[in-house]
Design an enzyme around this catalytic site. Structure first.
Site, PDB file in Angstrom:
ATOM      1  N   CYS A 124      -5.585  -6.195 -30.467  1.00 27.97           N
ATOM      2  CA  CYS A 124      -6.857  -6.025 -29.769  1.00 27.97           C
ATOM      3  C   CYS A 124      -6.753  -6.940 -28.564  1.00 27.97           C
ATOM      4  O   CYS A 124      -6.829  -8.161 -28.705  1.00 27.97           O
ATOM      5  CB  CYS A 124      -8.039  -6.401 -30.647  1.00 27.97           C
ATOM      6  SG  CYS A 124      -9.626  -6.262 -29.767  1.00 27.97           S
ATOM      7  N   CYS A 127     -10.228  -9.060 -27.745  1.00 26.20           N
ATOM      8  CA  CYS A 127     -10.852  -9.956 -28.726  1.00 26.20           C
ATOM      9  C   CYS A 127     -10.107  -9.844 -30.056  1.00 26.20           C
ATOM     10  O   CYS A 127      -8.928 -10.160 -30.114  1.00 26.20           O
ATOM     11  CB  CYS A 127     -12.350  -9.688 -28.855  1.00 26.20           C
ATOM     12  SG  CYS A 127     -12.794  -7.978 -29.145  1.00 26.20           S
ATOM     13  N   SER A 128     -10.762  -9.391 -31.125  1.00 26.71           N
ATOM     14  CA  SER A 128     -10.066  -9.335 -32.417  1.00 26.71           C
ATOM     15  C   SER A 128     -10.540  -8.170 -33.275  1.00 26.71           C
ATOM     16  O   SER A 128     -10.711  -8.318 -34.476  1.00 26.71           O
ATOM     17  CB  SER A 128     -10.264 -10.655 -33.180  1.00 26.71           C
ATOM     18  OG  SER A 128     -11.639 -10.924 -33.360  1.00 26.71           O
ATOM     19  N   CYS A 129     -10.743  -7.002 -32.660  1.00 25.38           N
ATOM     20  CA  CYS A 129     -11.115  -5.820 -33.429  1.00 25.38           C
ATOM     21  C   CYS A 129     -10.006  -5.522 -34.447  1.00 25.38           C
ATOM     22  O   CYS A 129      -8.825  -5.543 -34.111  1.00 25.38           O
ATOM     23  CB  CYS A 129     -11.325  -4.631 -32.504  1.00 25.38           C
ATOM     24  SG  CYS A 129     -12.765  -4.815 -31.436  1.00 25.38           S
TER      25      CYS A 129
END
Length: 221
Positions: A124, A127-129
């Site tokens: 991602c 961010c941190s999907c």
């Protein structure tokens, strides 16, 4: 796009975090603290206004924290042993995992298959999907700036740092998660595992292999 830099980018914003074992950490401390404070303030406001109950917030947090990569491992093992399920998983990931009791109602799940000619890896970039309903909380390296930037530019080098060396004749495809789409890598089934039960196969599937930075390995004898 194809090859080392096959990178589907379509983005959004949420879950901003960091940190990678294979490079110096580059924490976004101020940004992280800002979103933590904002999240706590929003939660407290919703509770104060009676929109949600504190007990329900706690239950949801506990449920989320209890999820482990074992969910995803069961999905992969099922795909390895059941051709019909495998086909459904690649056609409609959400419906297929729901058959096993894993509901993903707010994001689309896309399963991608590792083959002798193609290796898939997930990131991602903003961010941190991450498919948390199947894999639990993302590891710190997945959220780091170093991983998010480098896996797109030099995927083979980053994979090698994880101990995964992809042959030159195998294409590396990088999939960029978005706010409404999550990816699950179905690693190749290890050779010599034909006699194993589904639960035994699931034990061979690690979180990292479902992100694509590792491969599934046969049990040591």
């Amino acid at each position: 796009m194809s090859g080392d830099h096959d990178h589907d980018h379509d983005h959004h914003g949420h879950d901003h975090d960091h940190d990678h074992p294979h490079a110096p950490p580059q924490p976004d401390d101020k940004v992280h603290s800002y979103y933590q404070i904002l999240g706590v303030a929003l939660k407290e406001l919703l509770i104060e206004k009676g929109v949600v109950e504190a007990a329900e917030v706690r239950r949801q947090i506990e449920r989320r924290d209890s999820i482990t990569p074992a969910n995803g491992s069961k999905v992969v093992a099922k795909a390895w042993t059941d051709p019909a399920f495998r086909a459904r998983l690649f056609a409609d990931g959400n419906s297929a995992v729901a058959e096993l009791g894993f509901e993903m109602t707010t994001t689309k799940l896309v399963a991608v298959e590792n083959t002798p000619s193609e290796h898939n890896v997930v990131v991602c970039t903003l961010c941190s999907c991450y498919p948390r309903d199947l894999l639990g909380l993302p590891p710190s390296w997945y959220k780091s700036r170093a991983y998010r930037a480098r896996i797109v530019r030099e995927p083979r080098a980053v994979l090698a740092e994880f101990g995964t060396r992809v042959p030159d004749d195998v294409a590396v495809r990088v999939h960029d998660s978005t706010a409404d789409m999550r990816f699950l890598v179905v690693p190749m089934r290890p050779e010599g595992t034909q006699g194993l039960r589904e639960d035994e196969l699931a034990a061979l599937v690690t979180r990292d292999s479902m992100v694509g930075v590792a491969v599934a390995r046969a049990p040591e004898r």
